[in-house]
Design an enzyme around this catalytic site. Structure first.
Site, PDB file in Angstrom:
ATOM      1  CB  SER A  51      25.410 -24.834   8.000  1.00 24.61           C
ATOM      2  OG  SER A  51      24.832 -25.155   6.635  1.00 24.61           O
TER       3      SER A  51
HETATM    4  N1  SAH Z   1      20.936 -26.585   4.657  1.00 23.67           N
HETATM    5  C1  SAH Z   1      21.189 -27.723   5.083  1.00 23.67           C
HETATM    6  C2  SAH Z   1      22.853 -27.835   4.888  1.00 23.67           C
HETATM    7  C3  SAH Z   1      23.148 -28.229   3.552  1.00 23.67           C
HETATM    8  S1  SAH Z   1      24.960 -28.923   3.000  1.00 23.67           S
HETATM    9  C4  SAH Z   1      21.132 -28.117   6.664  1.00 23.67           C
HETATM   10  O1  SAH Z   1      20.665 -27.414   7.394  1.00 23.67           O
HETATM   11  O2  SAH Z   1      21.293 -29.411   6.916  1.00 23.67           O
HETATM   12  C5  SAH Z   1      24.341 -28.343   1.294  1.00 23.67           C
HETATM   13  C6  SAH Z   1      23.633 -29.411   0.624  1.00 23.67           C
HETATM   14  O3  SAH Z   1      23.446 -28.779  -0.754  1.00 23.67           O
HETATM   15  C7  SAH Z   1      23.982 -30.762   0.566  1.00 23.67           C
HETATM   16  O4  SAH Z   1      23.018 -31.542   1.076  1.00 23.67           O
HETATM   17  C8  SAH Z   1      24.182 -31.128  -0.912  1.00 23.67           C
HETATM   18  O5  SAH Z   1      23.939 -32.382  -1.284  1.00 23.67           O
HETATM   19  C9  SAH Z   1      23.282 -30.324  -1.436  1.00 23.67           C
HETATM   20  N2  SAH Z   1      23.500 -29.667  -2.931  1.00 23.67           N
HETATM   21  C10 SAH Z   1      24.541 -29.756  -3.575  1.00 23.67           C
HETATM   22  N3  SAH Z   1      24.453 -29.120  -4.808  1.00 23.67           N
HETATM   23  C11 SAH Z   1      23.214 -29.085  -5.132  1.00 23.67           C
HETATM   24  C12 SAH Z   1      22.346 -28.615  -6.100  1.00 23.67           C
HETATM   25  N4  SAH Z   1      22.818 -28.159  -7.085  1.00 23.67           N
HETATM   26  N5  SAH Z   1      21.091 -28.459  -5.837  1.00 23.67           N
HETATM   27  C13 SAH Z   1      20.441 -28.716  -4.675  1.00 23.67           C
HETATM   28  N6  SAH Z   1      21.223 -29.085  -3.542  1.00 23.67           N
HETATM   29  C14 SAH Z   1      22.472 -29.189  -3.844  1.00 23.67           C
END
Ligand code: SAH
Length: 203
Positions: A51
């Site tokens: 993000s």
């Molecule tokens: N907080 C992260 C950004 C993550 S982007 C950082 O600092 O890099 C969103 C993430 O959510 C992705 O990695 C995606 O694979 C994950 N995601 C999507 N659906 C999900 C679910 N149901 N449970 C857990 N993670 C999920």
């Protein structure tokens, strides 16, 4: 980068200090290192993104994380936000649905010597019931509605921050539980990748 965050209105000193101490470039692919301290989201593996720092700061500031808190993070991704949370809170429980991302995040955080982050592969829209309730819950992917499981796993008092809306555009929602009541506040418009799961979006 952190000076920009302060200029854009992030006030939490503890958070700004923590963010200035974390090398964000180590969470993005090497060819993107030169962009790591610009205020923008960047692609990581598996079509996901880390993000935008300003949004991370806004969400974590709204969460008001204290040193005694137990925090649930949905969407580990690169592990960048998990490390920020782990530097502010007592324990962080983070759930990711993609094994490749989770393993890499786990390996990275081990290099930082962080022992208060607990990882789980699975559907984070259903939370992580085993360790509930959580003082703070943060989701870094969007949902059409706030998952009932996350509300059920939120402590009283507790704070939950999550992007709620359609597939492309959402509002960052702050949900507070105080004295048995739920208070909902919309913070800013935002655009997150979807959370894919039982209480999120279909694949
Ligand atoms: N907080 C992260 C950004 C993550 S982007 C950082 O600092 O890099 C969103 C993430 O959510 C992705 O990695 C995606 O694979 C994950 N995601 C999507 N659906 C999900 C679910 N149901 N449970 C857990 N993670 C999920």
């Amino acid at each position: 980068m952190v000076r920009d965050l302060a200029e854009r209105g992030i006030k939490d000193r503890r958070l700004l200090e923590v963010m200035s101490a974390i090398p964000r470039h180590l969470f993005v692919p090497r060819p993107l290192w030169h962009l790591a301290y610009a205020d923008q989201p960047l692609p990581i593996a598996e079509g996901q993104t880390i993000s935008q720092p300003y949004i991370v700061a806004l969400m974590v500031e709204a969460l008001q994380v204290g040193p005694e808190h137990r925090v649930l993070e949905v969407g580990t991704g690169s592990g960048y936000q998990a490390l920020i949370l782990a530097s502010l809170a007592a324990e962080v429980y983070t759930v990711e649905r993609l094994a490749g991302l989770l393993e890499e995040a786990e390996r990275r955080l081990a290099e930082f010597g962080r022992k208060n982050v607990h990882f789980r592969l699975g559907d984070g829209t259903q939370g992580w019931a085993e360790h509930a309730p959580y003082d703070r819950i943060i989701a870094s992917g969007s949902v059409p509605e706030i998952p009932g499981s996350l509300i059920a796993q939120l402590a009283d008092p507790g704070r939950l921050v999550i992007p709620v809306g359609d597939r492309h555009l959402q509002e960052l929602v702050l949900l507070r539980r105080v004295g048995g009541e739920l208070l909902r506040q919309e913070l800013v418009p935002c655009s997150f990748l979807p959370l894919i799961g039982e209480e999120g979006w279909k694949e």
